[in-house]
Scaffold this active site. Structure first.
Site, short mmCIF file in Angstrom:
data_model
loop_
_atom_site.label_atom_id
_atom_site.label_comp_id
_atom_site.label_asym_id
_atom_site.label_seq_id
_atom_site.Cartn_x
_atom_site.Cartn_y
_atom_site.Cartn_z
CB CYS A 132 -1.00 -0.21 1.29
SG CYS A 132 -0.27 -0.52 2.75
CB VAL A 133 1.11 4.73 1.36
CG1 VAL A 133 2.11 5.54 1.69
CG2 VAL A 133 0.22 4.87 0.15
#
Length: 246
Positions: A132-133
Site C-alpha cells: 500500500c503506502v
C-alpha cells in the site's frame, strides 16, 4: 535466508517465507513479499526486486495516493491495482492507520479482501509483491489473511505485523516527519488496548478459510493460495528456526 529485504528506496520490505504453517509445512520463500510503496525504488532497488523473483505487484492503494515513480520498473513486472478501501468508507477516519482498522474493515468489506487475495491466487508464476503506502495496515490485513489461511501460528502473524513499526521509523526520519507509531500507540492507549490485544483477538475469532469462502473465493482459489504460499518442510523445521528477520 532472511526475511528482511534491502531494496534501495523501500524501508518496510520482507519476504513471507520460512514461517511454520499447517500440516508441518513452511511458508515458501519468494512466493509473497510485503512492502511499502515501490514508487521510491531506485534502479538498484527495482533490480533487487526483479532478482528476488517478483513478477506481479498487487497495489492496494486508493487512486490519488500514487506518487510519480522513478521510471525504473523493469519489463516483465506487471502491476494489478486492487484498491482496498476508499476515503469515504464509513469508519475509516476513526480507525485509519491503526490496528483498530482491521476487524471493522473485514466485517464491512469482505468482498475487497477477497478481491485482493484473488489477485494473488491468479498471478502468473513468479513472486508477488503486495503493498500500500507504508506497507503496514492494508498490506498487514492482506498478509494476516494469507498467513492465517496457511495455518501460521497467531504469535508469528502478530510478530510479522508488529515489525512494520521498527521498519518505518527510518523512513519517517528521512522524510522529516514524526514517527507515526507514536500516534498509533496514543490511539490504542486511548482505546484501552494494545497492538497485541487487537491482533490476537481478531485472530482468535477468525476462520480464514470460511471467511474468504463466504467473501467469494472459490475452492480452487483457496487451494491456489495455499499452494503458492506453502511448501513441504523437508528439513524438519531448521529453515524456519534459522530464517531470522522476524
Amino acid at each position: 535466508m532472511t526475511r528482511d529485504l534491502a531494496w534501495d528506496g523501500c524501508h518496510n520490505v520482507r519476504d513471507l517465507g520460512g514461517l511454520p504453517a499447517a500440516g508441518g509445512r513452511l511458508t515458501r520463500w519468494g512466493a509473497v513479499v510485503r512492502s511499502d510503496t515501490p514508487d521510491r525504488l531506485t534502479e538498484a532497488g527495482w533490480a533487487a526486486l526483479q532478482a528476488h523473483g517478483v513478477r506481479t505487484i498487487v497495489d492496494l492503494r486508493t487512486p490519488g495516493e500514487h506518487q510519480v515513480g522513478t521510471g525504473h520498473r523493469p519489463p516483465g513486472v506487471s502491476v494489478v491495482s486492487v484498491p482496498l478501501d476508499q476515503p469515504d468508507d464509513p469508519g475509516r477516519l476513526p480507525y485509519g492507520g491503526t490496528p483498530l482498522y482491521l476487524q471493522p474493515f473485514m466485517e464491512r468489506r469482505p468482498d475487497r479482501c477477497a478481491r485482493a487475495l484473488r489477485a494473488i491466487a491468479q498471478a502468473p508464476p513468479g513472486g508477488v509483491l503486495v503493498h500500500c503506502v507504508a506497507g503496514r495496515d492494508r498490506t498487514g490485513l492482506v498478509t494476516l489473511l494469507l498467513l492465517a489461511l496457511a495455518g501460521v501460528a497467531e504469535h508469528d502473524i502478530l510478530a510479522d505485523y508488529a515489525l512494520s513499526a521498527d521498519r518505518l521509523r527510518p523512513l519517517y526520519a528521512k522524510l522529516g516527519q514524526a514517527d507515526d507509531d507514536l500516534r498509533v500507540q496514543a490511539r490504542l492507549t486511548g482505546a484501552g488496548t494494545t497492538t497485541s490485544e487487537v491482533i490476537l483477538s481478531l485472530l482468535a475469532g477468525l476462520d480464514a478459510e470460511d471467511y474468504l469462502r463466504v467473501a467469494g473465493l472459490t475452492t480452487a482459489e483457496l487451494a491456489a493460495l495455499r499452494e503458492r504460499l506453502t511448501v513441504a518442510n523437508e528439513d524438519g523445521g531448521e529453515q524456519a528456526r534459522t530464517s531470522g528477520g522476524g
